[in-house]
Design a protein around this motif. Sequence first.
Motif, PDB file in Angstrom:
ATOM      1  N   ILE A  39      18.600  -1.794   5.528  1.00 45.64           N
ATOM      2  CA  ILE A  39      19.921  -1.567   4.919  1.00 45.64           C
ATOM      3  C   ILE A  39      19.860  -1.203   3.440  1.00 45.64           C
ATOM      4  O   ILE A  39      20.863  -0.854   2.853  1.00 45.64           O
ATOM      5  CB  ILE A  39      20.843  -2.789   5.121  1.00 45.64           C
ATOM      6  N   ASP A  40      18.689  -1.259   2.851  1.00 47.28           N
ATOM      7  CA  ASP A  40      18.529  -0.972   1.426  1.00 47.28           C
ATOM      8  C   ASP A  40      18.617   0.534   1.180  1.00 47.28           C
ATOM      9  O   ASP A  40      18.021   1.328   1.916  1.00 47.28           O
ATOM     10  CB  ASP A  40      17.172  -1.500   0.960  1.00 47.28           C
ATOM     11  N   ALA A  41      19.332   0.916   0.138  1.00 45.59           N
ATOM     12  CA  ALA A  41      19.439   2.333  -0.211  1.00 45.59           C
ATOM     13  C   ALA A  41      18.096   2.893  -0.689  1.00 45.59           C
ATOM     14  O   ALA A  41      17.860   4.097  -0.602  1.00 45.59           O
ATOM     15  CB  ALA A  41      20.504   2.524  -1.293  1.00 45.59           C
ATOM     16  N   ALA A  42      17.230   2.009  -1.186  1.00 47.86           N
ATOM     17  CA  ALA A  42      15.905   2.431  -1.646  1.00 47.86           C
ATOM     18  C   ALA A  42      14.860   1.521  -0.998  1.00 47.86           C
ATOM     19  O   ALA A  42      14.317   0.611  -1.624  1.00 47.86           O
ATOM     20  CB  ALA A  42      15.814   2.351  -3.168  1.00 47.86           C
ATOM     21  N   PRO A  43      14.577   1.736   0.304  1.00 56.86           N
ATOM     22  CA  PRO A  43      13.636   0.855   0.998  1.00 56.86           C
ATOM     23  C   PRO A  43      12.237   0.929   0.389  1.00 56.86           C
ATOM     24  O   PRO A  43      11.852   1.931  -0.206  1.00 56.86           O
ATOM     25  CB  PRO A  43      13.637   1.374   2.437  1.00 56.86           C
ATOM     26  N   LEU A  44      11.517  -0.182   0.518  1.00 58.50           N
ATOM     27  CA  LEU A  44      10.155  -0.245   0.009  1.00 58.50           C
ATOM     28  C   LEU A  44       9.241   0.668   0.813  1.00 58.50           C
ATOM     29  O   LEU A  44       9.302   0.688   2.041  1.00 58.50           O
ATOM     30  CB  LEU A  44       9.634  -1.680   0.097  1.00 58.50           C
ATOM     31  N   ASP A  45       8.384   1.388   0.119  1.00 57.97           N
ATOM     32  CA  ASP A  45       7.410   2.220   0.809  1.00 57.97           C
ATOM     33  C   ASP A  45       6.130   1.410   1.049  1.00 57.97           C
ATOM     34  O   ASP A  45       6.023   0.248   0.636  1.00 57.97           O
ATOM     35  CB  ASP A  45       7.127   3.513   0.045  1.00 57.97           C
ATOM     36  N   GLN A  46       5.176   2.019   1.701  1.00 60.66           N
ATOM     37  CA  GLN A  46       3.950   1.316   2.085  1.00 60.66           C
ATOM     38  C   GLN A  46       3.194   0.779   0.867  1.00 60.66           C
ATOM     39  O   GLN A  46       2.659  -0.325   0.918  1.00 60.66           O
ATOM     40  CB  GLN A  46       3.058   2.226   2.928  1.00 60.66           C
ATOM     41  N   GLU A  47       3.150   1.530  -0.211  1.00 65.22           N
ATOM     42  CA  GLU A  47       2.438   1.060  -1.405  1.00 65.22           C
ATOM     43  C   GLU A  47       3.111  -0.162  -2.026  1.00 65.22           C
ATOM     44  O   GLU A  47       2.439  -1.096  -2.469  1.00 65.22           O
ATOM     45  CB  GLU A  47       2.284   2.183  -2.437  1.00 65.22           C
ATOM     46  N   ALA A  48       4.424  -0.155  -2.070  1.00 65.93           N
ATOM     47  CA  ALA A  48       5.150  -1.318  -2.598  1.00 65.93           C
ATOM     48  C   ALA A  48       4.916  -2.534  -1.702  1.00 65.93           C
ATOM     49  O   ALA A  48       4.710  -3.652  -2.200  1.00 65.93           O
ATOM     50  CB  ALA A  48       6.642  -1.004  -2.714  1.00 65.93           C
ATOM     51  N   ILE A  49       4.939  -2.315  -0.406  1.00 68.85           N
ATOM     52  CA  ILE A  49       4.676  -3.417   0.537  1.00 68.85           C
ATOM     53  C   ILE A  49       3.261  -3.950   0.326  1.00 68.85           C
ATOM     54  O   ILE A  49       3.049  -5.166   0.283  1.00 68.85           O
ATOM     55  CB  ILE A  49       4.902  -2.946   1.992  1.00 68.85           C
ATOM     56  N   ARG A  50       2.308  -3.059   0.144  1.00 65.00           N
ATOM     57  CA  ARG A  50       0.922  -3.477  -0.105  1.00 65.00           C
ATOM     58  C   ARG A  50       0.833  -4.332  -1.371  1.00 65.00           C
ATOM     59  O   ARG A  50       0.158  -5.363  -1.406  1.00 65.00           O
ATOM     60  CB  ARG A  50       0.010  -2.258  -0.204  1.00 65.00           C
ATOM     61  N   THR A  51       1.532  -3.938  -2.435  1.00 68.57           N
ATOM     62  CA  THR A  51       1.526  -4.697  -3.682  1.00 68.57           C
ATOM     63  C   THR A  51       2.085  -6.099  -3.473  1.00 68.57           C
ATOM     64  O   THR A  51       1.514  -7.087  -3.952  1.00 68.57           O
ATOM     65  CB  THR A  51       2.340  -3.945  -4.766  1.00 68.57           C
ATOM     66  N   ILE A  52       3.169  -6.199  -2.728  1.00 69.23           N
ATOM     67  CA  ILE A  52       3.775  -7.511  -2.459  1.00 69.23           C
ATOM     68  C   ILE A  52       2.837  -8.377  -1.637  1.00 69.23           C
ATOM     69  O   ILE A  52       2.643  -9.563  -1.935  1.00 69.23           O
ATOM     70  CB  ILE A  52       5.136  -7.339  -1.755  1.00 69.23           C
ATOM     71  N   VAL A  53       2.247  -7.812  -0.585  1.00 70.59           N
ATOM     72  CA  VAL A  53       1.312  -8.572   0.245  1.00 70.59           C
ATOM     73  C   VAL A  53       0.132  -9.044  -0.605  1.00 70.59           C
ATOM     74  O   VAL A  53      -0.290 -10.206  -0.509  1.00 70.59           O
ATOM     75  CB  VAL A  53       0.834  -7.732   1.462  1.00 70.59           C
ATOM     76  N   ASP A  54      -0.399  -8.168  -1.455  1.00 67.91           N
ATOM     77  CA  ASP A  54      -1.501  -8.562  -2.343  1.00 67.91           C
ATOM     78  C   ASP A  54      -1.112  -9.714  -3.253  1.00 67.91           C
ATOM     79  O   ASP A  54      -1.901 -10.645  -3.469  1.00 67.91           O
ATOM     80  CB  ASP A  54      -1.972  -7.375  -3.192  1.00 67.91           C
ATOM     81  N   ARG A  55       0.085  -9.690  -3.791  1.00 67.89           N
ATOM     82  CA  ARG A  55       0.546 -10.755  -4.693  1.00 67.89           C
ATOM     83  C   ARG A  55       0.683 -12.078  -3.958  1.00 67.89           C
ATOM     84  O   ARG A  55       0.306 -13.130  -4.481  1.00 67.89           O
ATOM     85  CB  ARG A  55       1.867 -10.373  -5.339  1.00 67.89           C
ATOM     86  N   ILE A  56       1.216 -12.030  -2.741  1.00 69.04           N
ATOM     87  CA  ILE A  56       1.396 -13.271  -1.985  1.00 69.04           C
ATOM     88  C   ILE A  56       0.051 -13.825  -1.513  1.00 69.04           C
ATOM     89  O   ILE A  56      -0.170 -15.028  -1.531  1.00 69.04           O
ATOM     90  CB  ILE A  56       2.331 -13.046  -0.778  1.00 69.04           C
ATOM     91  N   ALA A  57      -0.846 -12.933  -1.140  1.00 67.49           N
ATOM     92  CA  ALA A  57      -2.102 -13.355  -0.522  1.00 67.49           C
ATOM     93  C   ALA A  57      -3.287 -13.315  -1.494  1.00 67.49           C
ATOM     94  O   ALA A  57      -4.429 -13.184  -1.083  1.00 67.49           O
ATOM     95  CB  ALA A  57      -2.392 -12.468   0.692  1.00 67.49           C
ATOM     96  N   GLU A  58      -3.009 -13.446  -2.794  1.00 65.02           N
ATOM     97  CA  GLU A  58      -4.102 -13.440  -3.779  1.00 65.02           C
ATOM     98  C   GLU A  58      -5.076 -14.564  -3.536  1.00 65.02           C
ATOM     99  O   GLU A  58      -4.795 -15.611  -3.115  1.00 65.02           O
ATOM    100  CB  GLU A  58      -3.533 -13.547  -5.191  1.00 65.02           C
TER     101      GLU A  58
END
Length: 177
Positions: free
Chosen positions: A158-177
Amino acid sequence: MKRNDPGRRQRIIDATLDVVAVHGVTGTTHRRIAAAAAVPLGSVTYYFATLDDLVTTAFVQLAEQSSCTFADRLAEATDRNSAKEAVVAIIAGSIWATPRTLLLSYELYAFAARHPPVAAVMRRWMSNSRSALERFFDPLTARALDALVEGIGIHNSIDAAPLDQEAIRTIVDRIAE
């Protein structure tokens, strides 16, 4: 006695998910399911005593298929980095990113909140996902990643600017450091 249509029950279950995706649980009826499955109305009630029984069966199938797909993708991982890539692929790829899957997920969660047998299936699904993640991550990180998988999918739908794969990768990296 040989059955004329051995796949009928499964077609009814599959059609139920199609109808729920289009009309929601509240708009799902025996008639719509029968039409979508191309079976007589009586066949729906022959195989399933109530509409709740049928919707529950369909949602159990969805949860089990999704859980298996999730586990299969994570089973390909050989280390923590490939596990993080698997999580990115699950979020950004075809498991959660399709509009149909997201709609069915919304409906499934709402239905599970009111139907204890389905809530139990959902808890098993979450447990299976977390177990697959815990091969590479501590339990708290596994829980966060499990929530992230569905959360980003919901937001992206529903987001007008959905996260792309690179943004998702950055978030996963931050959570799983």
